[in-house]
Write an enzyme that holds these catalytic residues in place. Structure first.
Site, PDB file in Angstrom:
ATOM      1  N   CYS A  68     -95.081 -24.039  51.243  1.00  0.00           N
ATOM      2  CA  CYS A  68     -96.173 -23.693  52.163  1.00  0.00           C
ATOM      3  C   CYS A  68     -97.332 -23.045  51.385  1.00  0.00           C
ATOM      4  CB  CYS A  68     -95.668 -22.828  53.313  1.00  0.00           C
ATOM      5  SG  CYS A  68     -96.842 -22.788  54.709  1.00  0.00           S
ATOM      6  N   HIS A  93     -92.159 -26.585  55.573  1.00  0.00           N
ATOM      7  CA  HIS A  93     -91.077 -25.630  55.322  1.00  0.00           C
ATOM      8  C   HIS A  93     -89.739 -26.369  55.301  1.00  0.00           C
ATOM      9  CE1 HIS A  93     -93.198 -21.743  55.709  1.00  0.00           C
ATOM     10  NE2 HIS A  93     -93.976 -22.384  56.563  1.00  0.00           N
ATOM     11  N   GLU A 120     -86.904 -25.109  54.673  1.00  0.00           N
ATOM     12  CA  GLU A 120     -85.899 -24.221  55.249  1.00  0.00           C
ATOM     13  C   GLU A 120     -85.929 -24.218  56.778  1.00  0.00           C
ATOM     14  OE1 GLU A 120     -89.532 -21.612  55.043  1.00  0.00           O
ATOM     15  OE2 GLU A 120     -88.679 -23.283  53.917  1.00  0.00           O
TER      16      GLU A 120
END
Length: 219
Positions: free
Chosen positions: A83, A200, A202
């Site tokens: 990011c 992202h 994650e």
């Protein structure tokens, strides 16, 4: 065989714990730290980031993180930006008329997306180049984005003598529901030891987990 060691760089940016847990699940032994020596010694370094470009750069410089990134790359040692952790790898960012110098690992400027709806938030497909290792097996998946700024033009020039393994592979995405409706921007880059994603991983479910596994297994 021991798990690869990865440092998630703690420089005051948010979202550190979720990045730490996701990289652990990908098979790495993870340390969350701002210690420069540990960041240098690990098999891989993850540079997360949320919020404003200028604030992230200030935090990074406060722990000499830009030095760790530069020294690792000079030695061919892997770094992954996520990011705003991707955005700060470029030359500069412009937010609200304020220009901030980035790490300068790639030429280019981070600027506000030219789209009817900003921020660009939610799940989106990406355009993956041939030969991508980061997206191996997940080329057609969706990933989770949340950002108002991005790199809208890739300007790094390479020549025919650059080894194929170091030729940058740039993944693109576009805001908007249909092609041509929104703004095209860089979604990920693979450039030798330096990789980065605007989305992202994650927060991107199984596809993001597989991308992180692809990166960890390359260490």
């Amino acid at each position: 065989m021991a798990s690869p060691s990865v440092v998630v760089l703690d420089y005051g940016s948010g979202n550190l714990r979720s990045a730490e847990r996701a990289v652990e699940r990908a098979g790495a032994a993870v340390t969350l730290t701002s210690d420069l020596d540990l960041a240098m010694d690990a098999d891989g370094l993850v540079v997360p980031g949320v919020g404003a470009f200028a604030a992230c750069m200030a935090g990074l410089r406060s722990v000499r993180g830009e030095r760790a990134i530069g020294r690792r790359l000079a030695g061919g040692r892997p770094v992954l930006g996520i990011c705003v952790g991707m955005q700060i790898l470029f030359e500069r960012g412009i937010e609200h008329g304020v220009e901030t110098e980035g790490c300068g690992e790639w030429p280019g400027v981070v600027e506000r997306l030219q789209a009817p709806i900003v921020p660009h938030m939610g799940w989106n497909t990406v355009e993956v180049p041939d030969g991508s290792r980061l997206f191996a097996g997940i080329e057609d998946e969706r990933f989770y984005f949340v950002h108002s700024y991005g790199v809208r033009d890739w300007t790094l020039v390479t020549n025919d003598r650059t080894p194929d393994s170091h030729q940058p592979r740039v993944t693109w995405a576009e805001t908007g529901a249909a092609p041509g409706e929104g703004d095209r921007f860089v979604a990920a880059v693979e450039n030798g030891p330096l990789c980065a994603t605007q989305f992202h991983p994650e927060k991107s479910g199984d596809a993001g987990a597989e991308l992180l596994r692809n990166w960890v297994t390359s260490l």
